[in-house]
Design a protein around this motif. Structure first.
Motif, PDB file in Angstrom:
ATOM      1  N   SER A 197      -5.694 -57.582 -27.806  1.00 20.45           N
ATOM      2  CA  SER A 197      -5.050 -58.870 -27.503  1.00 20.45           C
ATOM      3  C   SER A 197      -3.895 -59.154 -28.466  1.00 20.45           C
ATOM      4  CB  SER A 197      -6.078 -60.002 -27.545  1.00 20.45           C
ATOM      5  OG  SER A 197      -6.466 -60.285 -28.882  1.00 20.45           O
ATOM      6  N   GLN A 198      -3.900 -58.495 -29.615  1.00 17.86           N
ATOM      7  CA  GLN A 198      -2.841 -58.690 -30.610  1.00 17.86           C
ATOM      8  C   GLN A 198      -1.503 -58.095 -30.165  1.00 17.86           C
ATOM      9  OE1 GLN A 198      -3.486 -60.601 -33.458  1.00 17.86           O
ATOM     10  NE2 GLN A 198      -5.346 -60.900 -32.289  1.00 17.86           N
ATOM     11  N   SER A 253       0.187 -58.765 -27.706  1.00 21.34           N
ATOM     12  CA  SER A 253       1.081 -59.806 -27.182  1.00 21.34           C
ATOM     13  C   SER A 253       1.945 -60.418 -28.278  1.00 21.34           C
ATOM     14  CB  SER A 253       0.267 -60.897 -26.483  1.00 21.34           C
ATOM     15  OG  SER A 253      -0.577 -61.556 -27.420  1.00 21.34           O
ATOM     16  N   ASP A 305     -11.176 -55.316 -27.126  1.00 22.03           N
ATOM     17  CA  ASP A 305     -10.400 -56.338 -26.429  1.00 22.03           C
ATOM     18  C   ASP A 305      -9.712 -57.276 -27.420  1.00 22.03           C
ATOM     19  OD1 ASP A 305     -11.050 -55.334 -23.918  1.00 22.03           O
ATOM     20  OD2 ASP A 305     -12.859 -56.578 -23.773  1.00 22.03           O
TER      21      ASP A 305
END
Length: 185
Positions: free
Chosen positions: A8-9, A11, A4
């Protein structure tokens, strides 16, 4: 790895590409590996020079530092790679840089199972890598990436060119890589 956190990177992809001056036409191939003999950077640089003749939209990013840094920068210059091969040094945002990339590449002579490969696969990056160490246990050539024999810059260049020229193939391999990465959590 924390899947996760790595994912998340994603974005940050557009912002990082803009910050690095990466155009929409650029196909970014990233390696995250220290500049050491076992990583075979000279093989990667020679492969990059060959692949750029076929696809000038390829852009190579190298994240890492090490004892061969000045030697590899000199080789890059002698091969005429210019700004198409960028040595970024140590970067704490290496995972974000991978998220801003299109292909993950490793030219290693020897490996275990590189954390950077696991992170790249979790981000859905297809891999072009040498069939050494634990890499073939997780990168299935023709499904989640392309594997080549070590010390073969022409084979590495051909694999990079194949993926650079085919966005759909990158997407398919990337989806498979993301599926395989579940075992890394």
């Amino acid at each position: 790895i924390d899947l996760d956190a790595a994912r998340s990177q994603l974005s940050q992809r557009a912002g990082l590409r803009a910050d690095l001056g990466i155009t929409a036409e650029d196909v970014v191939s990233i390696t995250v590996a220290n500049l050491r003999t076992e990583k075979a950077y000279e093989v990667l640089l020679r492969a990059a020079a060959q692949a750029l003749k076929v696809n000038p939209h390829l852009l190579f990013l190298s994240v890492g530092h090490g004892p061969l840094e000045s030697e590899m920068k000199a080789l890059s210059a002698s091969l005429g790679l210019g700004d198409r091969f960028r040595f970024l040094g140590f970067r704490p945002d290496a995972v974000a840089l991978m998220a801003a990339s299109d292909i993950f590449v490793l030219s290693s002579r020897q490996e275990g199972l590189p954390v950077s490969l696991m992170e790249a696969m979790s981000l859905g990056l297809p891999a072009v890598a040498t069939a050494v160490g634990g890499i073939p246990d997780y990168v299935e050539s023709g499904r989640s990436g392309l594997l080549v024999e070590p010390e073969q810059p022409e084979l590495l260049a051909n694999a990079l060119s194949r993926l650079a020229e085919d966005a759909q193939l990158r997407e398919e391999f990337g989806a498979s890589a993301r599926e395989v990465s579940a075992v890394f959590d």
